[in-house]
Design an enzyme around this catalytic site. Structure first.
Site, PDB file in Angstrom:
ATOM      1  N   TYR A   1      -2.258 -35.495   0.647  1.00 31.32           N
ATOM      2  CA  TYR A   1      -2.150 -34.540  -0.449  1.00 31.32           C
ATOM      3  C   TYR A   1      -2.239 -33.033   0.143  1.00 31.32           C
ATOM      4  O   TYR A   1      -3.036 -32.673   0.854  1.00 31.32           O
ATOM      5  CB  TYR A   1      -3.450 -34.737  -1.219  1.00 31.32           C
ATOM      6  CG  TYR A   1      -3.466 -33.764  -2.866  1.00 31.32           C
ATOM      7  CD1 TYR A   1      -2.556 -34.269  -3.769  1.00 31.32           C
ATOM      8  CD2 TYR A   1      -4.309 -32.840  -2.807  1.00 31.32           C
ATOM      9  CE1 TYR A   1      -2.555 -33.729  -4.969  1.00 31.32           C
ATOM     10  CE2 TYR A   1      -4.187 -32.144  -4.035  1.00 31.32           C
ATOM     11  CZ  TYR A   1      -3.538 -32.773  -5.191  1.00 31.32           C
ATOM     12  OH  TYR A   1      -3.543 -32.224  -6.305  1.00 31.32           O
TER      13      TYR A   1
ATOM     14  N   SER B   1      -4.929 -28.036  -9.978  1.00 31.46           N
ATOM     15  CA  SER B   1      -3.705 -28.824  -9.590  1.00 31.46           C
ATOM     16  C   SER B   1      -2.898 -29.491 -10.549  1.00 31.46           C
ATOM     17  O   SER B   1      -2.053 -30.135 -10.240  1.00 31.46           O
ATOM     18  CB  SER B   1      -4.206 -29.878  -8.243  1.00 31.46           C
ATOM     19  OG  SER B   1      -4.455 -29.116  -7.119  1.00 31.46           O
TER      20      SER B   1
ATOM     21  N   LYS C   1       0.480 -28.497 -10.615  1.00 31.82           N
ATOM     22  CA  LYS C   1       1.817 -29.231  -9.943  1.00 31.82           C
ATOM     23  C   LYS C   1       2.567 -30.124 -10.773  1.00 31.82           C
ATOM     24  O   LYS C   1       3.798 -30.328 -10.182  1.00 31.82           O
ATOM     25  CB  LYS C   1       0.943 -30.077  -8.799  1.00 31.82           C
ATOM     26  CG  LYS C   1       0.174 -29.566  -7.652  1.00 31.82           C
ATOM     27  CD  LYS C   1      -0.393 -30.428  -6.666  1.00 31.82           C
ATOM     28  CE  LYS C   1      -1.156 -29.844  -5.806  1.00 31.82           C
ATOM     29  NZ  LYS C   1      -2.183 -28.717  -5.753  1.00 31.82           N
TER      30      LYS C   1
ATOM     31  N   GLU D   1       0.894 -38.852 -11.161  1.00 36.16           N
ATOM     32  CA  GLU D   1       0.329 -39.912 -10.541  1.00 36.16           C
ATOM     33  C   GLU D   1       0.228 -41.246 -11.863  1.00 36.16           C
ATOM     34  O   GLU D   1      -0.206 -40.834 -12.647  1.00 36.16           O
ATOM     35  CB  GLU D   1      -0.968 -39.737  -9.729  1.00 36.16           C
ATOM     36  CG  GLU D   1      -0.909 -38.882  -8.730  1.00 36.16           C
ATOM     37  CD  GLU D   1      -1.987 -38.274  -8.229  1.00 36.16           C
ATOM     38  OE1 GLU D   1      -3.094 -38.848  -8.669  1.00 36.16           O
ATOM     39  OE2 GLU D   1      -2.090 -37.090  -7.423  1.00 36.16           O
TER      40      GLU D   1
ATOM     41  N   LYS E   1      -3.283 -36.831 -13.959  1.00 35.44           N
ATOM     42  CA  LYS E   1      -3.499 -35.638 -13.005  1.00 35.44           C
ATOM     43  C   LYS E   1      -4.762 -35.012 -13.140  1.00 35.44           C
ATOM     44  O   LYS E   1      -5.036 -34.697 -14.198  1.00 35.44           O
ATOM     45  CB  LYS E   1      -2.300 -34.739 -12.983  1.00 35.44           C
ATOM     46  CG  LYS E   1      -2.373 -33.902 -11.562  1.00 35.44           C
ATOM     47  CD  LYS E   1      -1.740 -34.392 -10.372  1.00 35.44           C
ATOM     48  CE  LYS E   1      -1.952 -33.788  -9.179  1.00 35.44           C
ATOM     49  NZ  LYS E   1      -3.590 -33.375  -8.850  1.00 35.44           N
ATOM     50  N   THR E   2      -5.551 -34.705 -12.091  1.00 37.22           N
ATOM     51  CA  THR E   2      -6.481 -34.167 -12.038  1.00 37.22           C
ATOM     52  C   THR E   2      -6.252 -32.684 -11.535  1.00 37.22           C
ATOM     53  O   THR E   2      -5.459 -32.476 -10.881  1.00 37.22           O
ATOM     54  CB  THR E   2      -7.875 -34.599 -11.273  1.00 37.22           C
ATOM     55  OG1 THR E   2      -7.364 -34.803  -9.612  1.00 37.22           O
ATOM     56  CG2 THR E   2      -8.229 -35.972 -11.645  1.00 37.22           C
ATOM     57  N   GLY E   3      -7.315 -31.555 -11.744  1.00 30.47           N
ATOM     58  CA  GLY E   3      -7.121 -30.242 -11.109  1.00 30.47           C
ATOM     59  C   GLY E   3      -8.262 -29.535 -11.302  1.00 30.47           C
ATOM     60  O   GLY E   3      -9.299 -29.848 -12.109  1.00 30.47           O
ATOM     61  N   SER E   4      -8.474 -28.903 -10.135  1.00 27.46           N
ATOM     62  CA  SER E   4      -9.775 -27.987 -10.136  1.00 27.46           C
ATOM     63  C   SER E   4      -9.330 -26.963  -9.238  1.00 27.46           C
ATOM     64  O   SER E   4      -8.597 -26.624  -8.514  1.00 27.46           O
ATOM     65  CB  SER E   4     -10.607 -28.762  -9.194  1.00 27.46           C
ATOM     66  OG  SER E   4     -10.874 -30.168  -9.597  1.00 27.46           O
TER      67      SER E   4
END
Length: 390
Positions: free
Chosen positions: A179, A93, A96, A300, A342-345
């Site tokens: 989300y 993510s 994004k 964010e 921002k995190t993403g997985s």
């Protein structure tokens, strides 16, 4: 997200035995000595890798325009391929933020206005609930309750259109944040339509090159497949499979060096083409506040200095659930005195990006295992605070 697995496995013990760090200047690959920063990064990430059986990780840092990349462990356990400066990771993510950049670019070009209704750019949505929902609400997950994922049956453009035509909001638009991949996915899809080209083409031929990213892809070319790391879940190698709006929501594959360049462009875009520079800066505009977090476009944000507790709260699993928001009217202009993250997985990968424009510091963490988000945040925060003290 759907996954596939292949190839034989090696033990985690063997992977971690090869977990020696290397450091390179992100710009030119010139080796950097095993200095205090290198030791700090290694001492921070190695225990996390060991605890969560992470085969490989790349960590990039930037301090006032000078960046370094530190590589650990294995990109593939099957053939003991080490992580290098060329290794491509799925960033989930965090993609994004690129989608938001493209949409902001379309707005700067005058192709869209964020106040426009979504149905204006896709005639098939006329007569649906999307007639009353703005592009901004799609891009900030405040459309009224779009879910985290599409139903499994939504696998084609026709089914996507049918899904949106039948969808009914749970909340009034702009009152709750939920989300959602379908929400920001549609945001990016419509922005690309406004520019008259497919999303993937715009990203790979306009946005990535415009940002100076030479090793970032939606579709990894055959010539770079050898650099594409395997993610790992339950000890098995996996990579993400295609899905509806995968490119827009979680489809970028990139290197730590490219990601730290992206961070630097977000903190100081003076070298970018002016329209793209304004687009990047525009993603830092704050539109809604929920708890300690301010929702921008993709990114964010938190007031700096930020406590670890607030950062963990804003990145907690509970933030995936519907949350009542406070609309910022007028929107909060881009500021330097904020922490942006921002995190993403994906099923096999975990990423985290965090930076503070006022301090010109940032950290990128890319791993080929989906380790817990709180552990990523704690580790990156520790490194970030050390950078801030320099």
């Amino acid at each position: 997200m759907k996954i596939f697995a292949s190839y034989r496995l090696r033990t985690v013990t063997a992977a971690l035995a090869l977990c020696t760090a290397s450091a390179h200047a992100a710009g030119d690959g010139v080796p950097v000595g095993e200095d205090r920063l290198a030791r700090l990064v290694a001492d921070t990430v190695r225990p996390v890798m060991a605890q969560y059986e992470v085969p490989g990780m790349a960590v990039a840092v930037t301090v006032r325009g000078k960046s370094q990349v530190f590589n650990f462990g294995l990109a593939s356990k099957a053939d003991a391929t080490p992580v290098t400066e060329h290794t491509l990771f799925e960033i989930g993510s965090v993609s994004k933020t690129f989608t938001a950049t493209l949409a902001s670019y379309a707005a700067q070009r005058g192709a869209i206005s964020f106040s426009d209704k979504a149905s204006q750019y896709l005639p098939g949505l006329a007569g649906s609930s999307l007639d009353a929902i703005s592009l901004l609400e799609l891009g900030t997950y405040t459309a009224g309750g779009l879910p985290l994922q599409f139903p499994d049956a939504v696998t084609t453009s026709d089914r996507m259109l049918a899904y949106f035509k039948e969808w009914k909001p749970t909340y009034a638009a702009g009152t709750h944040r939920q989300y959602s991949n379908p929400s920001i996915g549609l945001f990016g899809y419509l922005a690309a339509r406004s520019l008259g080209e497919p999303f993937d083409n715009l990203m790979e031929h306009r946005i990535f090159p415009g940002l100076g990213l030479k090793h970032s892809f939606i579709r990894v070319p055959q010539s770079r497949m050898g650099d594409y790391a395997y993610g790992y879940k339950d000890g098995k190698p996996i990579r993400v499979n295609p899905g509806m709006f995968d490119s827009e929501a979680y489809g970028v594959k990139t290197t730590a060096a490219d990601m730290i360049r992206f961070v630097e462009a977000n903190m100081d875009g003076a070298r970018l083409e002016p329209t793209l520079q304004r687009a990047v800066t525009g993603t830092h505009t704050g539109y809604f506040r929920v708890g300690p977090m301010t929702q921008g476009l993709g990114w964010e944000m938190y007031t700096w200095p930020t406590s670890l507790e607030d950062l963990l709260t804003g990145n907690a699993a509970g933030m995936l659930e519907p949350k009542e928001v406070a609309r910022l009217a007028p929107p909060q202009p881009p500021r330097a005195d904020v922490l942006i993250n921002k995190t993403g997985s994906t099923n096999g990968f975990g990423a985290y990006v965090v930076f503070v424009p006022a301090r010109q510091i940032g950290v990128v963490m890319l791993a080929n295992r989906n380790l817990p988000i709180p552990e990523r945040v704690r580790a990156a925060y520790q490194i970030l605070k050390a950078l801030d003290a320099q």
